[in-house]
Motif scaffolding. Structure first.
Motif, PDB file in Angstrom:
ATOM      1  N   ILE A   1      14.370  11.744  16.541  1.00 16.26           N
ATOM      2  CA  ILE A   1      13.352  12.080  15.544  1.00 16.26           C
ATOM      3  C   ILE A   1      13.552  11.132  14.365  1.00 16.26           C
ATOM      4  O   ILE A   1      14.616  11.117  13.742  1.00 16.26           O
ATOM      5  CB  ILE A   1      13.482  13.529  15.046  1.00 16.26           C
ATOM      6  CG1 ILE A   1      13.637  14.514  16.210  1.00 16.26           C
ATOM      7  CG2 ILE A   1      12.279  13.884  14.175  1.00 16.26           C
ATOM      8  CD1 ILE A   1      12.428  14.637  17.080  1.00 16.26           C
ATOM      9  N   GLY A   2      12.537  10.341  14.071  1.00 13.11           N
ATOM     10  CA  GLY A   2      12.610   9.409  12.955  1.00 13.11           C
ATOM     11  C   GLY A   2      11.549   9.717  11.925  1.00 13.11           C
ATOM     12  O   GLY A   2      10.660  10.542  12.139  1.00 13.11           O
ATOM     13  N   VAL A   3      11.634   9.023  10.793  1.00 12.31           N
ATOM     14  CA  VAL A   3      10.677   9.247   9.714  1.00 12.31           C
ATOM     15  C   VAL A   3      10.179   7.899   9.205  1.00 12.31           C
ATOM     16  O   VAL A   3      10.923   6.908   9.196  1.00 12.31           O
ATOM     17  CB  VAL A   3      11.319  10.060   8.567  1.00 12.31           C
ATOM     18  CG1 VAL A   3      12.470   9.301   7.923  1.00 12.31           C
ATOM     19  CG2 VAL A   3      10.275  10.461   7.517  1.00 12.31           C
ATOM     20  N   LEU A   4       8.909   7.860   8.815  1.00 10.01           N
ATOM     21  CA  LEU A   4       8.323   6.663   8.225  1.00 10.01           C
ATOM     22  C   LEU A   4       8.453   6.752   6.711  1.00 10.01           C
ATOM     23  O   LEU A   4       8.001   7.725   6.093  1.00 10.01           O
ATOM     24  CB  LEU A   4       6.852   6.535   8.614  1.00 10.01           C
ATOM     25  CG  LEU A   4       6.174   5.244   8.148  1.00 10.01           C
ATOM     26  CD1 LEU A   4       6.514   4.096   9.081  1.00 10.01           C
ATOM     27  CD2 LEU A   4       4.656   5.424   8.061  1.00 10.01           C
ATOM     28  N   LEU A   5       9.059   5.748   6.097  1.00 11.65           N
ATOM     29  CA  LEU A   5       9.188   5.723   4.642  1.00 11.65           C
ATOM     30  C   LEU A   5       7.825   5.506   3.979  1.00 11.65           C
ATOM     31  O   LEU A   5       7.022   4.701   4.458  1.00 11.65           O
ATOM     32  CB  LEU A   5      10.119   4.599   4.210  1.00 11.65           C
ATOM     33  CG  LEU A   5      11.621   4.776   4.388  1.00 11.65           C
ATOM     34  CD1 LEU A   5      12.354   3.574   3.810  1.00 11.65           C
ATOM     35  CD2 LEU A   5      12.107   6.036   3.710  1.00 11.65           C
ATOM     36  N   PRO A   6       7.561   6.172   2.875  1.00 10.77           N
ATOM     37  CA  PRO A   6       6.299   5.977   2.164  1.00 10.77           C
ATOM     38  C   PRO A   6       6.345   4.717   1.298  1.00 10.77           C
ATOM     39  O   PRO A   6       6.408   4.787   0.063  1.00 10.77           O
ATOM     40  CB  PRO A   6       6.179   7.247   1.317  1.00 10.77           C
ATOM     41  CG  PRO A   6       7.604   7.638   1.045  1.00 10.77           C
ATOM     42  CD  PRO A   6       8.376   7.253   2.272  1.00 10.77           C
ATOM     43  N   THR A   7       6.301   3.556   1.923  1.00 12.73           N
ATOM     44  CA  THR A   7       6.417   2.295   1.181  1.00 12.73           C
ATOM     45  C   THR A   7       5.120   1.883   0.496  1.00 12.73           C
ATOM     46  O   THR A   7       5.135   1.034  -0.393  1.00 12.73           O
ATOM     47  CB  THR A   7       6.864   1.162   2.114  1.00 12.73           C
ATOM     48  OG1 THR A   7       5.947   1.067   3.215  1.00 12.73           O
ATOM     49  CG2 THR A   7       8.267   1.415   2.650  1.00 12.73           C
ATOM     50  N   GLY A   8       3.982   2.466   0.892  1.00 14.14           N
ATOM     51  CA  GLY A   8       2.710   2.125   0.262  1.00 14.14           C
ATOM     52  C   GLY A   8       2.512   2.865  -1.053  1.00 14.14           C
ATOM     53  O   GLY A   8       2.757   4.076  -1.131  1.00 14.14           O
ATOM     54  N   THR A   9       2.076   2.165  -2.068  1.00 10.12           N
ATOM     55  CA  THR A   9       1.948   2.790  -3.385  1.00 10.12           C
ATOM     56  C   THR A   9       0.864   3.862  -3.431  1.00 10.12           C
ATOM     57  O   THR A   9       0.872   4.700  -4.324  1.00 10.12           O
ATOM     58  CB  THR A   9       1.659   1.729  -4.458  1.00 10.12           C
ATOM     59  OG1 THR A   9       0.444   1.030  -4.127  1.00 10.12           O
ATOM     60  CG2 THR A   9       2.799   0.716  -4.544  1.00 10.12           C
ATOM     61  N   ALA A  10      -0.056   3.860  -2.460  1.00 13.28           N
ATOM     62  CA  ALA A  10      -1.075   4.908  -2.412  1.00 13.28           C
ATOM     63  C   ALA A  10      -0.460   6.279  -2.168  1.00 13.28           C
ATOM     64  O   ALA A  10      -1.082   7.301  -2.443  1.00 13.28           O
ATOM     65  CB  ALA A  10      -2.105   4.601  -1.321  1.00 13.28           C
ATOM     66  N   GLN A  11       0.774   6.306  -1.658  1.00  9.65           N
ATOM     67  CA  GLN A  11       1.467   7.563  -1.372  1.00  9.65           C
ATOM     68  C   GLN A  11       2.361   8.010  -2.532  1.00  9.65           C
ATOM     69  O   GLN A  11       3.008   9.049  -2.437  1.00  9.65           O
ATOM     70  CB  GLN A  11       2.314   7.403  -0.114  1.00  9.65           C
ATOM     71  CG  GLN A  11       1.502   7.029   1.128  1.00  9.65           C
ATOM     72  CD  GLN A  11       2.390   6.580   2.261  1.00  9.65           C
ATOM     73  OE1 GLN A  11       3.055   7.383   2.892  1.00  9.65           O
ATOM     74  NE2 GLN A  11       2.412   5.280   2.530  1.00  9.65           N
ATOM     75  N   TRP A  12       2.440   7.208  -3.592  1.00  8.28           N
ATOM     76  CA  TRP A  12       3.310   7.539  -4.718  1.00  8.28           C
ATOM     77  C   TRP A  12       2.536   8.324  -5.778  1.00  8.28           C
ATOM     78  O   TRP A  12       1.309   8.287  -5.851  1.00  8.28           O
ATOM     79  CB  TRP A  12       3.875   6.270  -5.357  1.00  8.28           C
ATOM     80  CG  TRP A  12       4.650   5.390  -4.424  1.00  8.28           C
ATOM     81  CD1 TRP A  12       4.947   5.632  -3.109  1.00  8.28           C
ATOM     82  CD2 TRP A  12       5.211   4.118  -4.726  1.00  8.28           C
ATOM     83  NE1 TRP A  12       5.663   4.587  -2.573  1.00  8.28           N
ATOM     84  CE2 TRP A  12       5.845   3.647  -3.543  1.00  8.28           C
ATOM     85  CE3 TRP A  12       5.248   3.328  -5.866  1.00  8.28           C
ATOM     86  CZ2 TRP A  12       6.498   2.416  -3.493  1.00  8.28           C
ATOM     87  CZ3 TRP A  12       5.897   2.104  -5.821  1.00  8.28           C
ATOM     88  CH2 TRP A  12       6.525   1.662  -4.640  1.00  8.28           C
TER      89      TRP A  12
ATOM     90  N   VAL B   1      -3.200  -4.718   3.407  1.00 11.71           N
ATOM     91  CA  VAL B   1      -4.425  -4.043   2.998  1.00 11.71           C
ATOM     92  C   VAL B   1      -4.257  -3.365   1.649  1.00 11.71           C
ATOM     93  O   VAL B   1      -5.154  -3.357   0.822  1.00 11.71           O
ATOM     94  CB  VAL B   1      -4.851  -3.023   4.079  1.00 11.71           C
ATOM     95  CG1 VAL B   1      -5.998  -2.156   3.582  1.00 11.71           C
ATOM     96  CG2 VAL B   1      -5.263  -3.754   5.353  1.00 11.71           C
ATOM     97  N   SER B   2      -3.104  -2.777   1.400  1.00 10.71           N
ATOM     98  CA  SER B   2      -2.855  -2.089   0.137  1.00 10.71           C
ATOM     99  C   SER B   2      -1.467  -2.456  -0.371  1.00 10.71           C
ATOM    100  O   SER B   2      -0.594  -2.848   0.415  1.00 10.71           O
ATOM    101  CB  SER B   2      -2.962  -0.578   0.326  1.00 10.71           C
ATOM    102  OG  SER B   2      -1.994  -0.125   1.254  1.00 10.71           O
ATOM    103  N   PRO B   3      -1.231  -2.337  -1.681  1.00  7.81           N
ATOM    104  CA  PRO B   3       0.090  -2.684  -2.223  1.00  7.81           C
ATOM    105  C   PRO B   3       1.188  -1.833  -1.599  1.00  7.81           C
ATOM    106  O   PRO B   3       1.044  -0.619  -1.468  1.00  7.81           O
ATOM    107  CB  PRO B   3      -0.060  -2.385  -3.719  1.00  7.81           C
ATOM    108  CG  PRO B   3      -1.526  -2.436  -3.981  1.00  7.81           C
ATOM    109  CD  PRO B   3      -2.178  -1.929  -2.731  1.00  7.81           C
ATOM    110  N   ARG B   4       2.288  -2.475  -1.219  1.00  9.61           N
ATOM    111  CA  ARG B   4       3.405  -1.770  -0.622  1.00  9.61           C
ATOM    112  C   ARG B   4       4.644  -2.645  -0.703  1.00  9.61           C
ATOM    113  O   ARG B   4       4.543  -3.860  -0.934  1.00  9.61           O
ATOM    114  CB  ARG B   4       3.127  -1.399   0.841  1.00  9.61           C
ATOM    115  CG  ARG B   4       3.073  -2.579   1.801  1.00  9.61           C
ATOM    116  CD  ARG B   4       2.662  -2.153   3.206  1.00  9.61           C
ATOM    117  NE  ARG B   4       1.336  -1.561   3.226  1.00  9.61           N
ATOM    118  CZ  ARG B   4       1.102  -0.295   3.573  1.00  9.61           C
ATOM    119  NH1 ARG B   4       2.093   0.496   3.947  1.00  9.61           N
ATOM    120  NH2 ARG B   4      -0.126   0.182   3.547  1.00  9.61           N
TER     121      ARG B   4
END
Length: 332
Positions: free
Chosen positions: A3-14, A45-48
Motif C-alpha cells: 500500500i503506497g501513497v501519492l504525495l500532494p506535490t501539486g500546489t492546487a492541493q495545498w 500543467v500546474s505548478p508542482r
C-alpha cells in the motif's frame, strides 16, 4: 500486498500557509505509519514540485519505503541525462526506486507538453518504449544504442544504479495496446480503471502478453492508482470532499472524473470493501492518492488510510491468486 501513497506535490492541493518542505515530513510520516511506498506524479500543467527533485529529497531521510513516480513523463526530459538521474536516485535510496512511466494524454495533459519539450507527438508510444530500452542499455554499460527513433554512438560511461540492470520500470496505461506492451516490455502495470472488472480483464491481457513473450507472469507487478477519501460521515460526506478535490485539481466535477479514474470514497468500511474488489481483481500494489485539499487534511487522510492497511493485506492473502499454478493464500 503493498500500500503506497501519492504525495500532494501539486500546489492546487495545498492550503494557505502550506509549504513544500512539509512534503518531506509527509513522506517520512507515511513510512512510519506502515505504507510501503511513496510516489510522486509529474506534469507541467500546474505548478508542482518536480518529481525527481522530490524523490531526491526523500531518499536520504527514509529507510524502507519504495520511492516511485506515478507517472514520470520521459518526453519532458533528455533521455540520456534522465538515465543518469534515475541511476543516481537508485543509488541514493539504496535500490528503493520504482519508475512508472507514461506518454501523456490528448488534450491539455498531452500534446501541449510535447510542444514545450520540442518532441514530436507522433509515435509517442514507440518513443516511450525506446527511451526505457535506452535507459536499460545505459544501466547495463552499453556504449551505443540503435533504435528506430533514438540512435546514439559513443555513449560515455554511465552511472551504474544500485541494482544490476536498474530500477523496475512500470507502464501507466489501461488501453489494450498498453496492456500488451506492459506484458512484453515492462516490470509492472499501473492503470486506474474505475471498474474492478476492467482491471481483472486488463491484467489477464497483461499476463497473456507476458507469456507470449516468454516471461513469467509474476515478473509484472500488478499495481493500481486510485483516489481515496475516508470520511466518518460516510459516502455522502466523502463524496462532497472528493467533489471539491476533483474541481480544484482537475477542473471537472467528480461525476466526470470517476468515469475515467478509479475513485473510492466513503466510510472506512466502505472504502475497504471497494478497495478489496480491486484486490480480488488482482491488484497487489495500491498507490493511493488522498482526495483532500490542504496538507493538514491530506495528513488526516493519510492516517485514515493507514488504518486500513492490515485489513487490505488480509484481503490480499485471502484472494485467489491469478498466477497459474500458485496455491490459494499466496500473494502473486
Amino acid at each position: 500486498m503493498d500500500i503506497g501513497v501519492l504525495l500532494p506535490t501539486g500546489t492546487a492541493q495545498w492550503g494557505p500557509g502550506d509549504g513544500p518542505r512539509e512534503l518531506v515530513a509527509f513522506g517520512r510520516r507515511a513510512e512510519r505509519l506502515g505504507f510501503s511506498s511513496v510516489f510522486v506524479n509529474d506534469s507541467l500543467v500546474s505548478p508542482r514540485i518536480e518529481a525527481l527533485t522530490m524523490l531526491a529529497a526523500l531518499a536520504p531521510v527514509t529507510e524502507t519505503v519504495t520511492l516511485g513516480t506515478a507517472a514520470l513523463l520521459p518526453f519532458l526530459r533528455r533521455p540520456v541525462q534522465t538515465a543518469q538521474t534515475l541511476a543516481s536516485l537508485d543509488l541514493l535510496s539504496g535500490g528503493r526506486l520504482t519508475v512508472a512511466v507514461g506518454a501523456g494524454f490528448p488534450g491539455r495533459f498531452g500534446r501541449p507538453l510535447y510542444d514545450l519539450s520540442e518532441v514530436p507527438w507522433a509515435r509517442r508510444f514507440a518513443r516511450l518504449d525506446e527511451t526505457v530500452a535506452l535507459w536499460r542499455a545505459l544501466w547495463s554499460g552499453a556504449d551505443s544504442f540503435h533504435g528506430e527513433i533514438l540512435r546514439f554512438d559513443g555513449l560515455p560511461p554511465a552511472t551504474a544504479p544500485h541494482r544490476t540492470g536498474g530500477p523496475p520500470v512500470w507502464l501507466g496505461g489501461g488501453t489494450p495496446a498498453a496492456q500488451d506492451r506492459t506484458g512484453r516490455l515492462y516490470d509492472g502495470w499501473l492503470p486506474y480503471p474505475p471498474d474492478p472488472a476492467d482491471y481483472a480483464s486488463g491484467l489477464l491481457n497483461v499476463r497473456t502478453a507476458a507469456a507470449g513473450a516468454g516471461r513469467p507472469a509474476q515478473d509484472v507487478t500488478p499495481a493500481l492508482f486510485v483516489s481515496v477519501r475516508v470520511d466518518e460521515a460516510g459516502e455522502d460526506g466523502a463524496r462532497h470532499g472528493m467533489e471539491a478535490y476533483a474541481r480544484a485539481v482537475y477542473g471537472m466535477p467528480l461525476s466526470e472524473l470517476e468515469r475515467i479514474q478509479a475513485v473510492v470514497a466513503g466510510s472506512a468500511e466502505q472504502v475497504h470493501a471497494q478497495l478489496t474488489r480491486f484486490v480480488e481483481a488482482g491488484a497487489r500494489h495500491l498507490v493511493v492518492r488522498p482526495g483532500a485539499l490542504g496538507l493538514a487534511s491530506q495528513r488526516d487522510q493519510l492516517e485514515r488510510v493507514a488504518g486500513l492497511i492490515p485489513a487490505l493485506t488480509a484481503s490480499a492473502a485471502a484472494a485467489a491468486p491469478l498466477v497459474p499454478g500458485a496455491q490459494r493464500g499466496t500473494v502473486a
